[in-house]
Design a protein around this motif. Structure first.
Motif, mmCIF file in Angstrom:
data_model
loop_
_atom_site.group_PDB
_atom_site.id
_atom_site.type_symbol
_atom_site.label_atom_id
_atom_site.label_comp_id
_atom_site.label_asym_id
_atom_site.label_seq_id
_atom_site.Cartn_x
_atom_site.Cartn_y
_atom_site.Cartn_z
ATOM 1 N N LEU A 33 0.454 -1.078 -0.056
ATOM 2 C CA LEU A 33 0.133 0.326 -0.132
ATOM 3 C C LEU A 33 1.220 0.934 0.033
ATOM 4 N N VAL A 34 0.799 2.187 -0.578
ATOM 5 C CA VAL A 34 1.890 3.480 -0.745
ATOM 6 C C VAL A 34 0.926 4.664 -1.320
ATOM 7 N N GLN A 35 1.613 5.274 -0.591
ATOM 8 C CA GLN A 35 1.200 6.995 0.084
ATOM 9 C C GLN A 35 1.942 7.986 -0.977
ATOM 10 N N ILE A 36 1.348 9.013 -1.858
ATOM 11 C CA ILE A 36 1.857 9.608 -2.446
ATOM 12 C C ILE A 36 1.193 11.034 -2.065
ATOM 13 N N PRO A 37 1.869 11.933 -0.853
ATOM 14 C CA PRO A 37 1.159 12.456 -0.358
ATOM 15 C C PRO A 37 0.756 14.237 -1.378
ATOM 16 N N PRO A 38 0.071 14.758 -0.563
ATOM 17 C CA PRO A 38 0.193 15.994 -1.299
ATOM 18 C C PRO A 38 -0.047 16.857 -2.324
ATOM 19 N N GLN A 39 1.282 17.385 -3.403
ATOM 20 C CA GLN A 39 1.995 18.469 -3.239
ATOM 21 C C GLN A 39 3.315 17.691 -3.738
ATOM 22 N N THR A 40 3.307 16.455 -3.830
ATOM 23 C CA THR A 40 4.523 16.032 -4.536
ATOM 24 C C THR A 40 4.792 15.461 -5.408
ATOM 25 N N ILE A 41 6.200 15.870 -5.977
ATOM 26 C CA ILE A 41 6.813 15.597 -7.297
ATOM 27 C C ILE A 41 8.348 15.064 -7.401
ATOM 28 N N GLU A 42 7.996 13.622 -7.488
ATOM 29 C CA GLU A 42 8.205 12.647 -7.483
ATOM 30 C C GLU A 42 9.622 12.477 -7.775
ATOM 31 N N ASP A 43 10.977 12.076 -8.062
ATOM 32 C CA ASP A 43 12.086 11.976 -9.134
ATOM 33 C C ASP A 43 12.191 10.497 -9.366
ATOM 34 N N LEU A 44 12.404 10.062 -10.419
ATOM 35 C CA LEU A 44 11.968 8.644 -10.942
ATOM 36 C C LEU A 44 13.034 7.494 -10.518
ATOM 37 N N TYR A 45 12.611 6.157 -11.068
ATOM 38 C CA TYR A 45 12.957 5.381 -10.156
ATOM 39 C C TYR A 45 12.694 4.700 -11.631
ATOM 40 N N VAL A 46 14.276 3.166 -11.555
ATOM 41 C CA VAL A 46 14.195 2.359 -12.335
ATOM 42 C C VAL A 46 14.204 0.787 -11.395
ATOM 43 N N HIS A 47 13.443 -0.054 -11.618
ATOM 44 C CA HIS A 47 13.351 -1.358 -10.974
ATOM 45 C C HIS A 47 14.459 -2.354 -12.182
ATOM 46 N N ARG A 48 15.106 -3.341 -11.350
ATOM 47 C CA ARG A 48 15.555 -3.936 -13.097
ATOM 48 C C ARG A 48 15.167 -5.513 -12.207
ATOM 49 N N PHE A 49 14.052 -5.676 -11.580
ATOM 50 C CA PHE A 49 13.951 -6.635 -11.445
ATOM 51 C C PHE A 49 12.953 -6.968 -10.737
ATOM 52 N N GLN A 50 11.485 -6.302 -11.168
ATOM 53 C CA GLN A 50 10.081 -6.792 -11.159
ATOM 54 C C GLN A 50 9.620 -5.838 -12.093
ATOM 55 N N THR A 51 8.100 -5.814 -11.815
ATOM 56 C CA THR A 51 6.875 -5.208 -12.486
ATOM 57 C C THR A 51 6.371 -5.152 -11.546
ATOM 58 N N ASP A 52 5.932 -3.162 -11.800
ATOM 59 C CA ASP A 52 4.898 -2.777 -11.220
ATOM 60 C C ASP A 52 3.430 -2.557 -11.289
ATOM 61 N N GLN A 53 2.444 -3.856 -10.901
ATOM 62 C CA GLN A 53 1.040 -2.952 -11.085
ATOM 63 C C GLN A 53 0.283 -2.264 -10.283
ATOM 64 N N LEU A 54 0.651 -1.196 -10.594
ATOM 65 C CA LEU A 54 -0.818 -0.140 -9.816
ATOM 66 C C LEU A 54 -2.282 0.050 -9.704
ATOM 67 N N LEU A 55 -2.266 0.450 -8.740
ATOM 68 C CA LEU A 55 -4.047 0.825 -8.514
ATOM 69 C C LEU A 55 -4.039 2.062 -7.541
ATOM 70 N N VAL A 56 -5.528 2.718 -8.084
ATOM 71 C CA VAL A 56 -5.652 4.549 -7.498
ATOM 72 C C VAL A 56 -6.971 3.811 -5.977
ATOM 73 N N VAL A 57 -6.558 3.834 -4.752
ATOM 74 C CA VAL A 57 -7.951 3.662 -4.361
ATOM 75 C C VAL A 57 -8.840 4.466 -3.670
ATOM 76 N N ARG A 58 -7.775 5.875 -3.962
ATOM 77 C CA ARG A 58 -7.870 6.513 -3.064
ATOM 78 C C ARG A 58 -7.642 7.791 -3.306
#
Length: 146
Positions: A33-58
């Protein structure tokens, strides 16, 4: 729907049972479960050994994907449930310009042992287009206004 470099966007299917609506879970090796705070501008990430499957719940946010020195912006919101799959080696980040936090589920698929550098942010090579990101979220949340 398929995008650049193997990124997939799938609407989330559901079944109604009385007043409740049941959504199909995503198969995964690990669920976060991931929370992205308000007013966030996040840098980039690169994962070498995983696939992210993202679903917004709120809430909502804009997923940023870097490909061929261009950003692709993918608006995601609880109002339009969908899963976005990001395969290994795809630089990606997040923008949440709202005043509310965004909560999402990341159903990870592992393709090997994680490396520490997979979770170290990297500076974007050039600035994000925040005006475009904000417009996309507004169009997603208020399609008649934007």
């Amino acid at each position: 729907m398929s995008l650049i470099k193997g990124i997939e966007i799938r609407p989330l299917s559901s079944i109604k049972g009385g007043m409740a609506e049941f959504y199909t879970p995503q198969s995964s090796h690990e669920t976060m479960l991931v929370q992205i705070p308000p007013q966030t501008i996040e840098d980039l990430y690169v994962h070498r050994f995983q696939t992210d499957q993202l679903l917004v719940v709120r809430g909502s946010f804009v997923l940023v994907v870097l490909h061929n020195r261009r950003y692709q912006y993918i608006p995601m919101s609880e109002q339009q449930p969908m899963v976005v799959s990001i395969p290994p080696y795809v630089p990606h980040g997040a923008i949440n310009l709202s005043s509310e936090p965004c909560m999402l589920v990341n159903a990870l698929l592992h393709h090997g042992s994680p490396e520490a550098r997979d979770y170290r942010p990297m500076k974007p090579p050039f600035p994000y287009d925040l005006v475009a990101a904000k417009r996309m979220i507004q169009q997603l949340e208020y399609p008649m206004i934007a």
